[in-house]
Design a protein around this motif. Sequence first.
Motif, PDB file in Angstrom:
ATOM      1  N   ILE A 365       0.857  -1.187   0.000  1.00  0.00           N
ATOM      2  CA  ILE A 365       0.000   0.000   0.000  1.00  0.00           C
ATOM      3  C   ILE A 365       0.892   1.236   0.000  1.00  0.00           C
ATOM      4  CG2 ILE A 365      -1.727   1.316   1.279  1.00  0.00           C
ATOM      5  CD1 ILE A 365      -2.848  -1.270   2.350  1.00  0.00           C
ATOM      6  N   GLY A 366       0.758   2.024  -1.033  1.00  0.00           N
ATOM      7  CA  GLY A 366       1.574   3.229  -1.128  1.00  0.00           C
ATOM      8  C   GLY A 366       3.051   2.935  -1.136  1.00  0.00           C
ATOM      9  N   GLY A 367       3.412   1.760  -1.667  1.00  0.00           N
ATOM     10  CA  GLY A 367       4.810   1.365  -1.706  1.00  0.00           C
ATOM     11  C   GLY A 367       5.316   0.744  -0.423  1.00  0.00           C
ATOM     12  N   HIS A 368       4.407   0.527   0.575  1.00  0.00           N
ATOM     13  CA  HIS A 368       4.832   0.003   1.871  1.00  0.00           C
ATOM     14  C   HIS A 368       4.267  -1.398   2.111  1.00  0.00           C
ATOM     15  CE1 HIS A 368       6.144   4.068   2.552  1.00  0.00           C
ATOM     16  NE2 HIS A 368       4.906   4.524   2.463  1.00  0.00           N
ATOM     17  N   PRO A 369       5.095  -2.335   2.572  1.00  0.00           N
ATOM     18  CA  PRO A 369       4.604  -3.687   2.889  1.00  0.00           C
ATOM     19  C   PRO A 369       3.530  -3.607   3.975  1.00  0.00           C
ATOM     20  CG  PRO A 369       7.003  -3.600   2.927  1.00  0.00           C
ATOM     21  CD  PRO A 369       6.516  -2.190   2.854  1.00  0.00           C
ATOM     22  N   THR A 370       2.428  -4.322   3.757  1.00  0.00           N
ATOM     23  CA  THR A 370       1.289  -4.266   4.668  1.00  0.00           C
ATOM     24  C   THR A 370       0.670  -5.645   4.825  1.00  0.00           C
ATOM     25  OG1 THR A 370       0.786  -2.027   3.881  1.00  0.00           O
ATOM     26  CG2 THR A 370      -0.930  -3.150   5.129  1.00  0.00           C
ATOM     27  N   VAL A 371       0.284  -5.968   6.039  1.00  0.00           N
ATOM     28  CA  VAL A 371      -0.482  -7.184   6.301  1.00  0.00           C
ATOM     29  C   VAL A 371      -1.774  -6.775   6.982  1.00  0.00           C
ATOM     30  CG1 VAL A 371      -0.627  -9.302   7.667  1.00  0.00           C
ATOM     31  CG2 VAL A 371       1.456  -8.781   6.406  1.00  0.00           C
ATOM     32  N   THR A 372      -2.910  -7.252   6.457  1.00  0.00           N
ATOM     33  CA  THR A 372      -4.203  -6.975   7.076  1.00  0.00           C
ATOM     34  C   THR A 372      -4.847  -8.287   7.508  1.00  0.00           C
ATOM     35  OG1 THR A 372      -5.379  -7.067   4.960  1.00  0.00           O
ATOM     36  CG2 THR A 372      -4.550  -4.916   5.665  1.00  0.00           C
ATOM     37  N   ALA A 373      -5.757  -8.197   8.485  1.00  0.00           N
ATOM     38  CA  ALA A 373      -6.409  -9.404   8.997  1.00  0.00           C
ATOM     39  C   ALA A 373      -7.714  -9.045   9.672  1.00  0.00           C
ATOM     40  CB  ALA A 373      -5.484 -10.139   9.973  1.00  0.00           C
ATOM     41  N   LEU A 374      -8.512 -10.077   9.962  1.00  0.00           N
ATOM     42  CA  LEU A 374      -9.818  -9.937  10.612  1.00  0.00           C
ATOM     43  C   LEU A 374      -9.795 -10.658  11.947  1.00  0.00           C
ATOM     44  CD1 LEU A 374     -12.944  -9.220  10.381  1.00  0.00           C
ATOM     45  CD2 LEU A 374     -13.198 -11.505   9.390  1.00  0.00           C
ATOM     46  N   SER A 375     -10.419 -10.054  12.958  1.00  0.00           N
ATOM     47  CA  SER A 375     -10.563 -10.691  14.269  1.00  0.00           C
ATOM     48  C   SER A 375     -11.982 -10.439  14.759  1.00  0.00           C
ATOM     49  CB  SER A 375      -9.555 -10.123  15.268  1.00  0.00           C
ATOM     50  OG  SER A 375      -9.744 -10.680  16.561  1.00  0.00           O
ATOM     51  N   LYS A 376     -12.670 -11.507  15.145  1.00  0.00           N
ATOM     52  CA  LYS A 376     -14.056 -11.376  15.593  1.00  0.00           C
ATOM     53  C   LYS A 376     -14.167 -11.681  17.078  1.00  0.00           C
ATOM     54  CE  LYS A 376     -16.267 -12.435  11.169  1.00  0.00           C
ATOM     55  NZ  LYS A 376     -17.245 -13.308  10.457  1.00  0.00           N
ATOM     56  N   GLY A 377     -14.728 -10.727  17.819  1.00  0.00           N
ATOM     57  CA  GLY A 377     -14.985 -10.926  19.235  1.00  0.00           C
ATOM     58  C   GLY A 377     -16.451 -11.190  19.477  1.00  0.00           C
ATOM     59  N   LYS A 378     -16.833 -11.260  20.743  1.00  0.00           N
ATOM     60  CA  LYS A 378     -18.226 -11.530  21.093  1.00  0.00           C
ATOM     61  C   LYS A 378     -19.147 -10.384  20.682  1.00  0.00           C
ATOM     62  CE  LYS A 378     -21.237 -12.397  25.072  1.00  0.00           C
ATOM     63  NZ  LYS A 378     -21.305 -12.525  26.554  1.00  0.00           N
ATOM     64  N   ASP A 379     -18.699  -9.150  20.919  1.00  0.00           N
ATOM     65  CA  ASP A 379     -19.546  -7.981  20.664  1.00  0.00           C
ATOM     66  C   ASP A 379     -19.013  -7.064  19.578  1.00  0.00           C
ATOM     67  OD1 ASP A 379     -21.354  -8.651  22.812  1.00  0.00           O
ATOM     68  OD2 ASP A 379     -19.801  -7.953  24.200  1.00  0.00           O
ATOM     69  N   TRP A 380     -17.767  -7.288  19.125  1.00  0.00           N
ATOM     70  CA  TRP A 380     -17.145  -6.385  18.166  1.00  0.00           C
ATOM     71  C   TRP A 380     -16.446  -7.183  17.069  1.00  0.00           C
ATOM     72  CZ3 TRP A 380     -17.153  -0.956  18.644  1.00  0.00           C
ATOM     73  CH2 TRP A 380     -17.731  -0.470  19.832  1.00  0.00           C
ATOM     74  N   THR A 381     -16.329  -6.561  15.900  1.00  0.00           N
ATOM     75  CA  THR A 381     -15.570  -7.122  14.797  1.00  0.00           C
ATOM     76  C   THR A 381     -14.416  -6.168  14.486  1.00  0.00           C
ATOM     77  OG1 THR A 381     -17.541  -8.170  13.871  1.00  0.00           O
ATOM     78  CG2 THR A 381     -15.653  -7.891  12.399  1.00  0.00           C
ATOM     79  N   PHE A 382     -13.208  -6.715  14.348  1.00  0.00           N
ATOM     80  CA  PHE A 382     -12.011  -5.890  14.214  1.00  0.00           C
ATOM     81  C   PHE A 382     -11.313  -6.139  12.885  1.00  0.00           C
ATOM     82  CE2 PHE A 382     -12.756  -6.760  18.652  1.00  0.00           C
ATOM     83  CZ  PHE A 382     -12.571  -5.537  19.271  1.00  0.00           C
ATOM     84  N   ARG A 383     -10.819  -5.075  12.277  1.00  0.00           N
ATOM     85  CA  ARG A 383      -9.908  -5.145  11.153  1.00  0.00           C
ATOM     86  C   ARG A 383      -8.558  -4.616  11.618  1.00  0.00           C
ATOM     87  NH1 ARG A 383     -10.227  -8.240   6.540  1.00  0.00           N
ATOM     88  NH2 ARG A 383     -12.447  -8.713   6.237  1.00  0.00           N
ATOM     89  N   LEU A 384      -7.493  -5.360  11.318  1.00  0.00           N
ATOM     90  CA  LEU A 384      -6.161  -5.039  11.806  1.00  0.00           C
ATOM     91  C   LEU A 384      -5.203  -4.889  10.630  1.00  0.00           C
ATOM     92  CD1 LEU A 384      -5.938  -8.034  14.335  1.00  0.00           C
ATOM     93  CD2 LEU A 384      -7.045  -5.830  14.762  1.00  0.00           C
ATOM     94  N   ALA A 385      -4.227  -4.011  10.799  1.00  0.00           N
ATOM     95  CA  ALA A 385      -3.180  -3.863   9.787  1.00  0.00           C
ATOM     96  C   ALA A 385      -1.862  -3.552  10.472  1.00  0.00           C
ATOM     97  CB  ALA A 385      -3.525  -2.754   8.794  1.00  0.00           C
ATOM     98  N   ALA A 386      -0.787  -4.123   9.923  1.00  0.00           N
ATOM     99  CA  ALA A 386       0.580  -3.761  10.307  1.00  0.00           C
ATOM    100  C   ALA A 386       1.262  -3.258   9.046  1.00  0.00           C
ATOM    101  CB  ALA A 386       1.322  -4.959  10.885  1.00  0.00           C
ATOM    102  N   ILE A 387       1.830  -2.064   9.111  1.00  0.00           N
ATOM    103  CA  ILE A 387       2.420  -1.413   7.941  1.00  0.00           C
ATOM    104  C   ILE A 387       3.849  -1.009   8.273  1.00  0.00           C
ATOM    105  CG2 ILE A 387       2.234   0.501   6.309  1.00  0.00           C
ATOM    106  CD1 ILE A 387      -0.713   0.632   6.885  1.00  0.00           C
ATOM    107  N   ARG A 388       4.767  -1.314   7.369  1.00  0.00           N
ATOM    108  CA  ARG A 388       6.165  -0.941   7.589  1.00  0.00           C
ATOM    109  C   ARG A 388       6.534   0.210   6.668  1.00  0.00           C
ATOM    110  NH1 ARG A 388       8.956  -5.905   8.501  1.00  0.00           N
ATOM    111  NH2 ARG A 388       8.467  -5.467  10.678  1.00  0.00           N
ATOM    112  N   VAL A 389       6.872   1.331   7.280  1.00  0.00           N
ATOM    113  CA  VAL A 389       7.298   2.522   6.551  1.00  0.00           C
ATOM    114  C   VAL A 389       8.762   2.750   6.907  1.00  0.00           C
ATOM    115  CG1 VAL A 389       6.923   4.970   6.139  1.00  0.00           C
ATOM    116  CG2 VAL A 389       4.977   3.488   6.662  1.00  0.00           C
ATOM    117  N   GLY A 390       9.654   2.459   5.951  1.00  0.00           N
ATOM    118  CA  GLY A 390      11.075   2.506   6.261  1.00  0.00           C
ATOM    119  C   GLY A 390      11.409   1.419   7.264  1.00  0.00           C
ATOM    120  N   GLU A 391      11.961   1.820   8.411  1.00  0.00           N
ATOM    121  CA  GLU A 391      12.288   0.856   9.455  1.00  0.00           C
ATOM    122  C   GLU A 391      11.270   0.882  10.592  1.00  0.00           C
ATOM    123  OE1 GLU A 391      16.224   1.620  10.778  1.00  0.00           O
ATOM    124  OE2 GLU A 391      17.165   1.033   8.882  1.00  0.00           O
TER     125      GLU A 391
END
Length: 484
Positions: A365-391
Amino acid sequence: MAGRFSAHAFIIGLVAFLSACAADQTGSVLTPATIRVPEQAPKTTGRVRIGDDADHSKLVASFGGEYRAPAAHKLLTEVTERLVRASERPDEAYAVTLLDSPVVNAFALPSGRLYVTRGLLALATDTSEVAAVLAHEIAHVTLRHATARSEMALRSQLVSRVVADVLNDPVTGAQLENQSKFTLARFSREQEFEADTSGVRVLAQAGYDPFGASRFLEALNRTMALKTGNGNAAEPDMLATHPATTERIALVTRAARRIGAPGLGVDERARYLAAIDGLAYGDNPGDGMVRGRRFLHPGLRIAFEVPDAFAIENTRNAVLGTTPEGSRRLLFDQVEASADRGLEEVLRATWNDAIDSTSVENRIIGGHPTVTALSKGKDWTFRLAAIRVGETTYRMIMAAKGATDPDPAFRRWVESLRPIEPEEAASLKPAHLRIVIAAPGDTVESFSRRMVAPDRATDRFLVLNGLERGASVKPGQSYKLIVE
């Protein structure tokens, strides 16, 4: 903010960031006479404590350092001296430190060190309001509240430890420890009421308008309502050490009425506004800045834009956001991770709840390595991302209440992350307060259009100037504007 993070912690953290001064709403307001420290409580030190200089340095550093504003500091010092002379302990010495923080806060050390943030000065509209805050903090010191809390806390810890270790009953020990947290929180709230009552009395004795206390608390409550975005202050926390602001407003208003009708004492509005003219407002550019739905950090050289309806706030460790009804929330932070560590591993290591393995996606994304994922809880649904910009590695988390997947809004948010060019970083200037005199034809709306506000400029203008909705500005009177 490094470390593991759970869905529960994510929601609790966002609720905490939006919480106003809160209390157990089911309890009644207790009078100062009901506050008692158990006789068996271990005794702690008195007003002067060893290590106070170290505490002072840590506190100043944690609030962005000392803010240099000679006129404002001179006013705070003179007001403090006037209040101390009217207090029950006029022989004690105090020192005021102005902190470079946009949060609205004030506190005191038992030694007599008082702390006020520039965010609090920006919110207050006259000298009597700031004097009310200082009188409240001075009351904490003269009434030895910190010592009393320490004694009760030590006693609670001692009882829990004896039951758990000596009597070999860890279950009962844990129950007692949990009960003691509620007891200590209620005790702290009672102290807040006592400091409010004492503060209003000293405020009036010093010649200030005793209704300055209620005006400032009203402004604080309205500011918290702006943060929630729905016009209401946040829900109270049972373990909060401060009562609900509405309760405190009722208490200080009653205390002021017992002294006299409104108009008694001075507010010194003109003097106050002159002292804070030019005061920095909001975030320091070095710590990142919120501009409407955009977040920009010149130091990290990054920026992003949150989806419509989100209101965001830059805190010390993260950028937090929520929609007005609270059904969607987000968090952006930086995590400690070496450049050779996989981003999926980073996500799993910093999120305690289950991640749907089939949802893990590696992207650029935008030239940066990115990992996205889904996590489902009892009352909430979550979208997660880890993005590396430089170091540097960042996390972006969006939550939606229920089973609704926030993925469309989440992807727009993640894809908005971009670098800031050096020229743009250099052009970002901190906002500050400018005191202007209303001319014929000026209105609330015309002043609001001149404001550089993160959002809801009209509401912020009204709150900053102690005006109710529907009020008019008066020609010849001074008002606060947020400008660059």
